[in-house]
Scaffold this motif. Sequence first.
Motif, mmCIF file in Angstrom:
data_model
loop_
_atom_site.group_PDB
_atom_site.id
_atom_site.type_symbol
_atom_site.label_atom_id
_atom_site.label_comp_id
_atom_site.label_asym_id
_atom_site.label_seq_id
_atom_site.Cartn_x
_atom_site.Cartn_y
_atom_site.Cartn_z
ATOM 1 N N SER A 38 0.830 -1.211 0.000
ATOM 2 C CA SER A 38 0.000 0.000 0.000
ATOM 3 C C SER A 38 0.867 1.266 0.000
ATOM 4 O O SER A 38 0.809 2.071 0.925
ATOM 5 C CB SER A 38 -0.925 -0.028 1.224
ATOM 6 O OG SER A 38 -1.877 0.999 1.144
ATOM 7 N N HIS A 41 -0.450 4.796 0.818
ATOM 8 C CA HIS A 41 -0.892 5.087 2.186
ATOM 9 C C HIS A 41 0.213 4.920 3.229
ATOM 10 O O HIS A 41 0.235 5.642 4.214
ATOM 11 C CB HIS A 41 -2.081 4.201 2.570
ATOM 12 C CG HIS A 41 -3.277 4.402 1.708
ATOM 13 N ND1 HIS A 41 -4.027 5.553 1.724
ATOM 14 C CD2 HIS A 41 -3.842 3.604 0.770
ATOM 15 C CE1 HIS A 41 -5.008 5.447 0.841
ATOM 16 N NE2 HIS A 41 -4.915 4.272 0.253
ATOM 17 N N TYR A 63 3.137 7.249 7.428
ATOM 18 C CA TYR A 63 2.018 7.041 6.509
ATOM 19 C C TYR A 63 1.521 8.386 5.979
ATOM 20 O O TYR A 63 1.993 9.450 6.382
ATOM 21 C CB TYR A 63 0.887 6.274 7.209
ATOM 22 C CG TYR A 63 0.294 6.988 8.399
ATOM 23 C CD1 TYR A 63 -0.904 7.690 8.281
ATOM 24 C CD2 TYR A 63 0.915 6.972 9.651
ATOM 25 C CE1 TYR A 63 -1.457 8.351 9.377
ATOM 26 C CE2 TYR A 63 0.377 7.629 10.741
ATOM 27 C CZ TYR A 63 -0.807 8.316 10.591
ATOM 28 O OH TYR A 63 -1.343 8.980 11.666
ATOM 29 N N LEU A 65 -1.977 10.669 5.297
ATOM 30 C CA LEU A 65 -3.393 10.851 5.590
ATOM 31 C C LEU A 65 -3.808 12.163 4.954
ATOM 32 O O LEU A 65 -3.210 13.200 5.244
ATOM 33 C CB LEU A 65 -3.633 10.875 7.104
ATOM 34 C CG LEU A 65 -5.090 10.875 7.540
ATOM 35 C CD1 LEU A 65 -5.788 9.582 7.140
ATOM 36 C CD2 LEU A 65 -5.196 11.064 9.043
ATOM 37 N N MET A 141 -8.725 5.237 5.648
ATOM 38 C CA MET A 141 -7.384 4.897 5.181
ATOM 39 C C MET A 141 -7.028 3.455 5.562
ATOM 40 O O MET A 141 -6.489 2.704 4.757
ATOM 41 C CB MET A 141 -6.360 5.869 5.788
ATOM 42 C CG MET A 141 -4.952 5.716 5.244
ATOM 43 S SD MET A 141 -3.718 4.946 6.325
ATOM 44 C CE MET A 141 -3.950 5.641 7.908
ATOM 45 N N GLU A 144 -8.641 1.061 3.207
ATOM 46 C CA GLU A 144 -7.918 1.048 1.926
ATOM 47 C C GLU A 144 -6.642 0.221 2.035
ATOM 48 O O GLU A 144 -6.302 -0.537 1.122
ATOM 49 C CB GLU A 144 -7.591 2.472 1.476
ATOM 50 C CG GLU A 144 -8.808 3.266 1.013
ATOM 51 C CD GLU A 144 -9.497 2.643 -0.191
ATOM 52 O OE1 GLU A 144 -8.800 2.222 -1.135
ATOM 53 O OE2 GLU A 144 -10.742 2.568 -0.181
ATOM 54 N N VAL A 145 -5.917 0.375 3.136
ATOM 55 C CA VAL A 145 -4.688 -0.395 3.349
ATOM 56 C C VAL A 145 -5.015 -1.896 3.386
ATOM 57 O O VAL A 145 -4.306 -2.702 2.785
ATOM 58 C CB VAL A 145 -3.958 0.057 4.638
ATOM 59 C CG1 VAL A 145 -2.830 -0.910 5.007
ATOM 60 C CG2 VAL A 145 -3.408 1.478 4.460
#
Length: 156
Positions: A38, A41, A63, A65, A141, A144-145
Amino acid sequence: MSSSSLTGKLEDSTEIEASAEMFHQMLLHKPHHVSNASPNHVRACDLHHSDWGKEGSIICWTYFLNGQPKTAKEIVESVDSKNNSITLRVIEGDILEEFKSVVVKCKATPSAKGKGCVVQWVLEYEKLKEDIAHPETTLAMLLEVAKDMGAHLTKP
């Protein structure tokens, strides 16, 4: 949750093609590989104390955001490999500028369809002030990861 409360809990789940065991093993023992799965992210994950996958170990995430680089240092509070779940407590990082405490729980459950699994994320938190938004973008998030990890783990 009442609108005046500073404490809250957000939870959501997503279905992925990887098995619950594969997902859990990657998150627990190889979180430093999540950035490969990922990259949009997660930039990196480093071990700061103890061993990967052990209760009490400390890991630091770098990460993105909302397009902004962020960091979070977490301690692994509990691991339940039988149920493919892990609980992490944020002990340092950007999110603690707005929150007094954040606990992240992740559980992967085999899908009822017989293939893949359902990844559930739970955020339990306490805001520093009333006017701080709930961490919905953080939860989005994480979902999504999980999807990226599922795709990565099932690549031929």
